[in-house]
Design an enzyme around this catalytic site. Structure first.
Site, PDB file in Angstrom:
ATOM      1  N   CYS A 195       0.842  -1.198   0.000  1.00 39.33           N
ATOM      2  CA  CYS A 195       0.000   0.000   0.000  1.00 39.33           C
ATOM      3  C   CYS A 195       0.875   1.246   0.000  1.00 39.33           C
ATOM      4  CB  CYS A 195      -0.920   0.004   1.217  1.00 39.33           C
ATOM      5  SG  CYS A 195      -2.354  -1.061   1.034  1.00 39.33           S
ATOM      6  N   LEU A 196       0.888   1.939  -1.121  1.00 38.08           N
ATOM      7  CA  LEU A 196       1.647   3.177  -1.270  1.00 38.08           C
ATOM      8  C   LEU A 196       0.893   4.119  -2.196  1.00 38.08           C
ATOM      9  CD1 LEU A 196       5.409   2.154  -1.770  1.00 38.08           C
ATOM     10  CD2 LEU A 196       4.453   3.459   0.132  1.00 38.08           C
TER      11      LEU A 196
END
Length: 348
Positions: A131-132
């Site tokens: 998750c970025l």
């Protein structure tokens, strides 16, 4: 002074290289026909952009990041990031499988973390999801999200190295206020990092086998000493440098669960480091005398009495016991379901 890269891998292991066998890559399945044509056509925008990415990586990879690309599948890439000092990830190896989509760079790459079912960070899921904001897998401002004009694979890797695998990963979870909880979280993260080391040693990704062995041969003693120092509260997790540093540090409070995990992990990693013949382990052996918890000669803490029997040699019985315990602790052989949100297909 030789760089950490040279110390760990030796001059023969390049930071960037092109290899052939991609069969163990998560995205090894062939892309659709249209995408495959773009990846094969040297005149296509996608092909030219990927070649630019390769050039950027060759010239600008920072210390602690290694990349392998594939001769017949330019859409695939594998990277390993070394955990840095001053973080609970120090001396760990974190592998990522990456795939370019058929409309690259319009859409960001797909990135999968090889987690072994462990969640070492709020941004790195046990199912491998990363998750970025730059991957468009997390919210963020316009300048933080993927930009076809400005973003690159290098930015993704550096973001993971600096922003994800950081000194206080507790605060990667949105909405958490500053406080002492990050220290307890770092204990858990360090234990998970040690488990990741164990699984990486047992199943190193293809083309990184020699690198993994060289890395842990060089770092084995330091890792074991760090586990011992953190277990005894002789150093804050992430900040063990040497025995003198630990001896001069005021004893810190550590949880009973962390002490127990540390003892188990020390034994397991010592066994794996012995298998690769890491130097300097003689003085660090978790001997039966050192492990005795009840004052009974020859009875080791956590071992059944038969483990100390000399009939078949202590090494075989102890190693067998450690492996059976590892299967129980890490739930090896038990099926794990992945959250539905973890979808790594390249379909748009």
């Amino acid at each position: 002074m030789a760089s950490e890269i040279e110390e760990v891998a030796g001059a023969d292991f390049r930071q960037f290289d092109v290899v052939t066998d991609y069969s163990d890559h998560l995205f090894a399945l062939k892309p659709d026909k249209k995408a495959a044509e773009c990846f094969a056509d040297a005149r296509s925008v996608v092909y030219k952009k990927i070649m630019q990415e390769w050039k950027i990586l060759v010239d600008n990879l920072p210390e602690g990041i290694y990349v392998r690309t594939y001769e017949s599948r330019i859409d695939l890439l594998r990277a390993v990031i070394l955990g840095t000092k001053g973080t609970p990830y120090h001396d760990g190896l974190f592998f990522f499988d990456i795939a370019f989509p058929g409309d690259y760079p319009t859409s960001p790459p797909k990135v999968y973390y090889r987690s072994f079912g462990l969640r070492v960070n709020p941004n790195l899921y046990a199912c491998g999801r990363v998750c970025l904001s730059i991957l468009n897998t997390w919210s963020g401002t316009k300048c933080e999200k993927w930009s076809p004009e400005r973003s690159s694979i290098l930015q993704i890797l550096v973001s993971i190295q600096a922003l994800v695998l950081n000194a206080k990963p507790y605060y990667n979870e949105p909405g958490l206020k500053p406080g002492p909880n990050y220290k307890a979280y770092n204990e858990k993260v360090f234990a998970l990092t040690c488990k990741t080391m164990y699984f990486t040693l047992r199943a190193p990704p293809r083309h990184f086998e020699e690198f993994v062995t060289a890395h842990f041969c060089q770092r084995a003693c330091s890792i074991l000493k760090a586990i011992d120092a953190y277990k005894n509260g002789a150093a804050l997790v992430g900040y063990f440098y040497n025995e003198q540093h630990a001896a001069s540090t005021k004893r810190l409070k550590v949880s009973k669960s962390f002490v127990k995990d540390s003892e188990d992990l020390y034994k397991l990693l010592f066994t794996e480091f012995s298998k690769i013949k890491a130097p300097g382990l003689d003085d660090l052996s978790p001997s039966l005398t050192q492990l005795a918890s009840n004052g009974t000669p020859g009875t080791a803490a956590g071992y059944p009495p038969q483990a100390t029997s000399m009939k078949n040699g202590p090494r075989n019985t102890i190693v067998g016991y450690l492996w059976s315990k590892a299967k129980k602790v890490f739930k090896i052989g038990q099926a794990k379901s992945s959250p539905k949100s973890c979808d790594f297909s390249l379909k748009s």
